[in-house]
Each structure stands twice: as C-alpha cells, then as structure tokens.
Design a protein around this motif. Structure first.
Motif, PDB file in Angstrom:
ATOM      1  N   TYR A   1       0.831  -1.196   0.000  1.00  0.00           N
ATOM      2  CA  TYR A   1       0.000   0.000   0.000  1.00  0.00           C
ATOM      3  C   TYR A   1       0.871   1.255   0.000  1.00  0.00           C
ATOM      4  O   TYR A   1       1.996   1.241   0.486  1.00  0.00           O
TER       5      TYR A   1
ATOM      6  N   LYS B   1      -4.468   8.880   0.282  1.00  0.00           N
ATOM      7  CA  LYS B   1      -4.111   7.827  -0.656  1.00  0.00           C
ATOM      8  C   LYS B   1      -3.345   8.454  -1.821  1.00  0.00           C
ATOM      9  O   LYS B   1      -3.343   9.677  -1.989  1.00  0.00           O
TER      10      LYS B   1
ATOM     11  N   ASP C   1      -4.016   8.880  -4.856  1.00  0.00           N
ATOM     12  CA  ASP C   1      -4.807   9.753  -5.726  1.00  0.00           C
ATOM     13  C   ASP C   1      -5.294  11.018  -5.024  1.00  0.00           C
ATOM     14  O   ASP C   1      -6.040  11.802  -5.593  1.00  0.00           O
TER      15      ASP C   1
ATOM     16  N   TRP D   1      -3.479   3.436  -0.704  1.00  0.00           N
ATOM     17  CA  TRP D   1      -3.793   2.950  -2.041  1.00  0.00           C
ATOM     18  C   TRP D   1      -3.084   1.612  -2.255  1.00  0.00           C
ATOM     19  O   TRP D   1      -1.887   1.507  -2.034  1.00  0.00           O
TER      20      TRP D   1
END
Length: 190
Positions: A143, A154, A156, A177
């Motif tokens: 992650y 995250k 994005d 993410w």
C-alpha cells in the motif's frame, strides 16, 4: 537492525536516531554540533527518549524526517507499540520528543507487524509504503499513502485521516492505495 536513522537538518547539522533492535523501550539520539561532524567531539551528548510506555515490544527502525514547511518539525517513524509503525515528533530539532502515536494499527497482541518504507521531499510531504504484515508470515499486499498539511492521503489524493485522529485502522479497511494485491496465482508462477 541497529543502524541509526540519519537526518540532515535544515540548519546544516545532523540528527542521528537509533535503538537496539526490539530490545529497548526507548530510542537514543545525538545532534551534531557542527555542519561537518568528522569526529566524536562534533556530536552533543547522547539523549534518551523514554516514552514511558510499559509494553512488551521494543523500539526498532528509526526513520527521521524534517519538514521545512512545518517550521522544521521533525518526525521519527519507528516500529514500537503493538509492533506497528509509530510516529514521534519534535519541534526543537530532536532535543525532545512527543509521546508515541501509532501510525497504522493492525493485528492484536503483537501478532502482525507491517513492514514500512518512508521517503520525503523534506519540505511538506512524507510518503509511506507498507505491507499487511511480515511477508514471511502471511500473504501480504503493498500500500501507499502520504502525509501532507496535517493529514494522510491515498496516492490519488483521497483523504484518509487527519494526523490528530491517528491511527489508521488498517484491519477495518482504512488503508493506503493498494499498489500490489497479493494473489496465490502470483505465488505459483515459476
């Protein structure tokens, strides 16, 4: 396992942070007294940061970062409480530290220990890569998340949690993410 985390600070001096691997309930640090510490005389006395926690897990893996855009606040990420990634902060260049705060909470009774890598632009952002747990002990995915302006996001840019509301509750689905998903098919390839 015993190697110090070294931080080149914005004032040109160095901060070294270290502990014996999982043996100490504290970490030690030393501040250089010059911008070119070439001998032991160029380092201040060793300081002990004792967070006062009475836990069975010891400290390990110091990772210090300083963010210039946060008035030089220093973050030290280390494995500590519940074998999880923890964070300590210093607003005086490493002379004193906050109490530990679990960054990513996973597992119970020291049963899970995510492995983490950090990097930073040393201005405003710290990036974090981490696993579900020890890759030798369990199937694990990978992650990514980052810290910036008092919160975690995250890849994005999706908000996860503010620093004030840590920890990130990985087992409850609060995660970075996913950049690699574990699969048994991948394990069977030659």
């Amino acid at each position: 396992h015993y190697v110090a985390g070294l931080l080149p600070k914005t004032d040109g001096t160095l901060l070294a942070v270290y502990s014996r691997h999982a043996a100490d309930q504290f970490f030690l640090d030393r501040l250089s007294t010059s911008t070119n510490p070439v001998s032991s005389s160029n380092w201040a006395a060793e300081l002990t940061n004792n967070p006062g926690s009475n836990v069975s897990t010891g400290m390990a893996y110091a990772n210090p970062y300083q963010l210039a855009n946060e008035n030089g606040k220093v973050y030290n990420f280390a494995r500590y409480l519940n074998w999880n990634p923890n964070v300590f902060t210093s607003t005086n260049g490493g002379a004193s530290w906050s109490v530990p705060q679990i960054l990513i909470r996973t597992g119970v009774n020291n049963s899970i220990r995510p492995y983490v890598k950090y990097c930073s632009d040393y201005k405003s952002r710290i990036d974090v890569l981490y696993t579900d747990g020890h890759p030798d002990a369990m199937p694990t995915s990978l992650y990514h998340l980052y810290y910036q302006n008092g919160a975690f996001y995250k890849t994005d840019g999706t908000f996860i949690i503010s620093y004030a509301n840590l920890p990130i509750l990985h087992d409850s689905g609060q995660r970075g993410w996913m950049i690699y998903q574990y699969s048994t098919a991948a394990q069977s390839d030659p």
